[in-house]
Motif scaffolding. Structure first.
Motif, mmCIF file in Angstrom:
data_model
loop_
_atom_site.group_PDB
_atom_site.id
_atom_site.type_symbol
_atom_site.label_atom_id
_atom_site.label_comp_id
_atom_site.label_asym_id
_atom_site.label_seq_id
_atom_site.Cartn_x
_atom_site.Cartn_y
_atom_site.Cartn_z
ATOM 1 N N LEU A 186 -24.067 5.021 25.092
ATOM 2 C CA LEU A 186 -23.986 5.848 26.291
ATOM 3 C C LEU A 186 -24.090 5.003 27.550
ATOM 4 C CD1 LEU A 186 -25.980 9.054 25.352
ATOM 5 C CD2 LEU A 186 -23.544 8.838 25.814
ATOM 6 N N LEU A 187 -23.029 5.051 28.344
ATOM 7 C CA LEU A 187 -22.959 4.326 29.607
ATOM 8 C C LEU A 187 -23.593 5.116 30.741
ATOM 9 C CD1 LEU A 187 -19.249 3.236 29.267
ATOM 10 C CD2 LEU A 187 -21.249 1.766 29.018
ATOM 11 N N ASP A 188 -23.536 6.426 30.642
ATOM 12 C CA ASP A 188 -24.073 7.273 31.691
ATOM 13 C C ASP A 188 -24.460 8.612 31.087
ATOM 14 O OD1 ASP A 188 -24.887 7.840 34.253
ATOM 15 O OD2 ASP A 188 -22.884 8.293 35.019
ATOM 16 N N HIS A 189 -25.536 9.190 31.619
ATOM 17 C CA HIS A 189 -25.991 10.502 31.161
ATOM 18 C C HIS A 189 -26.879 11.087 32.252
ATOM 19 C CE1 HIS A 189 -28.928 13.095 28.813
ATOM 20 N NE2 HIS A 189 -27.755 13.695 28.670
ATOM 21 N N GLY B 238 -19.582 7.591 27.303
ATOM 22 C CA GLY B 238 -19.910 6.468 26.435
ATOM 23 C C GLY B 238 -18.669 5.914 25.768
ATOM 24 N N VAL B 239 -18.886 4.909 24.929
ATOM 25 C CA VAL B 239 -17.793 4.323 24.151
ATOM 26 C C VAL B 239 -18.215 4.219 22.693
ATOM 27 C CG1 VAL B 239 -16.632 3.052 25.996
ATOM 28 C CG2 VAL B 239 -18.524 1.984 24.785
ATOM 29 N N PRO C 91 -11.760 9.586 22.716
ATOM 30 C CA PRO C 91 -10.510 10.343 22.876
ATOM 31 C C PRO C 91 -10.062 10.590 24.313
ATOM 32 C CG PRO C 91 -12.312 11.825 22.349
ATOM 33 C CD PRO C 91 -12.874 10.430 22.287
ATOM 34 N N VAL C 92 -10.822 10.141 25.314
ATOM 35 C CA VAL C 92 -10.466 10.383 26.713
ATOM 36 C C VAL C 92 -9.815 9.129 27.300
ATOM 37 C CG1 VAL C 92 -11.334 11.042 28.996
ATOM 38 C CG2 VAL C 92 -12.436 11.952 26.937
ATOM 39 N N ALA C 93 -8.688 9.306 27.984
ATOM 40 C CA ALA C 93 -7.994 8.230 28.707
ATOM 41 C C ALA C 93 -7.732 7.006 27.834
ATOM 42 C CB ALA C 93 -8.776 7.843 29.966
ATOM 43 N N MET C 94 -7.114 7.219 26.691
ATOM 44 C CA MET C 94 -6.852 6.114 25.766
ATOM 45 C C MET C 94 -5.830 5.121 26.296
ATOM 46 S SD MET C 94 -7.706 7.217 21.954
ATOM 47 C CE MET C 94 -7.341 5.567 21.557
ATOM 48 N N ARG D 9 -16.622 -6.922 24.635
ATOM 49 C CA ARG D 9 -15.772 -6.056 23.836
ATOM 50 C C ARG D 9 -14.926 -5.213 24.769
ATOM 51 N NH1 ARG D 9 -17.969 -5.169 18.413
ATOM 52 N NH2 ARG D 9 -16.993 -7.171 18.133
ATOM 53 N N VAL D 10 -13.643 -5.000 24.403
ATOM 54 C CA VAL D 10 -12.713 -4.214 25.219
ATOM 55 C C VAL D 10 -12.378 -2.924 24.475
ATOM 56 C CG1 VAL D 10 -10.462 -4.176 26.354
ATOM 57 C CG2 VAL D 10 -11.754 -6.320 26.246
ATOM 58 N N PHE D 11 -12.445 -1.815 25.201
ATOM 59 C CA PHE D 11 -12.251 -0.478 24.622
ATOM 60 C C PHE D 11 -11.063 0.223 25.267
ATOM 61 C CE2 PHE D 11 -16.686 -1.586 24.391
ATOM 62 C CZ PHE D 11 -17.029 -1.256 23.097
ATOM 63 N N ALA D 12 -10.277 0.884 24.441
ATOM 64 C CA ALA D 12 -9.213 1.766 24.916
ATOM 65 C C ALA D 12 -9.795 3.177 24.898
ATOM 66 C CB ALA D 12 -7.994 1.686 24.009
ATOM 67 N N GLY D 13 -9.944 3.764 26.071
ATOM 68 C CA GLY D 13 -10.488 5.104 26.169
ATOM 69 C C GLY D 13 -12.000 5.129 26.154
ATOM 70 N N TYR D 14 -12.518 6.357 26.266
ATOM 71 C CA TYR D 14 -13.965 6.561 26.257
ATOM 72 C C TYR D 14 -14.267 7.964 25.754
ATOM 73 C CZ TYR D 14 -13.135 8.994 30.697
ATOM 74 O OH TYR D 14 -12.673 9.852 31.666
ATOM 75 N N ALA D 15 -15.539 8.237 25.558
ATOM 76 C CA ALA D 15 -16.001 9.559 25.132
ATOM 77 C C ALA D 15 -16.700 10.219 26.316
ATOM 78 C CB ALA D 15 -16.971 9.418 23.963
ATOM 79 N N GLY D 16 -16.466 11.493 26.499
ATOM 80 C CA GLY D 16 -17.084 12.195 27.618
ATOM 81 C C GLY D 16 -17.554 13.587 27.229
ATOM 82 N N TRP D 17 -18.631 14.021 27.861
ATOM 83 C CA TRP D 17 -19.197 15.343 27.641
ATOM 84 C C TRP D 17 -19.479 15.983 28.981
ATOM 85 C CZ3 TRP D 17 -20.342 11.032 24.874
ATOM 86 C CH2 TRP D 17 -20.231 11.094 23.487
ATOM 87 N N GLY D 18 -19.242 17.283 29.093
ATOM 88 C CA GLY D 18 -19.546 18.016 30.310
ATOM 89 C C GLY D 18 -21.033 18.320 30.403
#
Length: 187
Positions: free
Chosen positions: A27-30, A37-38, A70-73, A122-131
């Motif tokens: 988790l990068l932010d909460h 997160g990624v 699954p977000v912004a892949m 590490r390089v990531f394509a996309g991220y995970a997000g929650w409202g």
């Protein structure tokens, strides 16, 4: 709920399908606005050298892109673990923004850092997000376990085993989730 920033979300077998099955998310932010997160245990077939050739020699093995979520892949972000302890006296690498401890986001459009500034990248394509409230509801429903992150979790040379490794660290019965079969119907 206090912030979970800098911690791991480990998917339980309650998540039976989709991009989060057996995932480990940093988790990068909460906060009250949601969470971001990624996924740190989903290597992709694409090499970093194919997409960001200047960065390939700084990335830890496996030297590939990771499916961050699954977000912004179609976008990429990088996490870097700085080499030394983060304190007020030392200047961080240019383009590195602290997220938790020695872990931070790395600006992929900025100058390429010199070797030795990071112990891991590490390089990531996309991220995970929650409202707002969504992640908290999923945790309450038993979809995720919240576990303290270690720097080495983010740059594991064997990301395919990370889900089980992190669960084995627990001193609760949740560690037995590692014995849960990949396909329960085949049990």
């Amino acid at each position: 709920m206090d912030t979970l920033r800098g911690r791991l979300l480990v998917a339980t077998p309650a998540i039976e399908s989709g991009p989060f099955t057996r995932s480990v998310v940093f988790l990068l932010d909460h906060d009250g606005d949601g969470a971001l997160g990624v996924i740190v245990n989903r290597p992709l077939e694409s090499d970093v050298d194919d997409v960001l050739p200047d960065w390939a020699n700084l990335v830890n093995a496996p030297v590939c892109l990771f499916d961050g979520g699954p977000v912004a892949m179609d976008s990429a972000l990088a996490l870097g673990v700085i080499a030394g302890p983060k304190d007020e006296q030392s200047a961080p690498p240019i383009g590195w923004r602290q997220m938790a401890g020695r872990v931070g986001l790395v600006d992929l459009e900025g100058p390429v850092p010199s070797r030795g500034e990071f112990t891991g990248l590490r390089v990531f394509a996309g991220y995970a997000g929650w409202g707002p409230g969504q992640l908290e509801d999923e945790i309450d429903e038993g979809a995720w376990l919240v576990i303290d992150a270690r720097d080495e979790d983010l740059v594991s040379p064997q990301p395919e085993t990370l889900w089980r490794e992190v669960l084995r660290r627990l001193d609760t019965d949740a560690r037995f989730l590692t014995t849960f079969p990949d396909d329960p119907s085949a049990n």
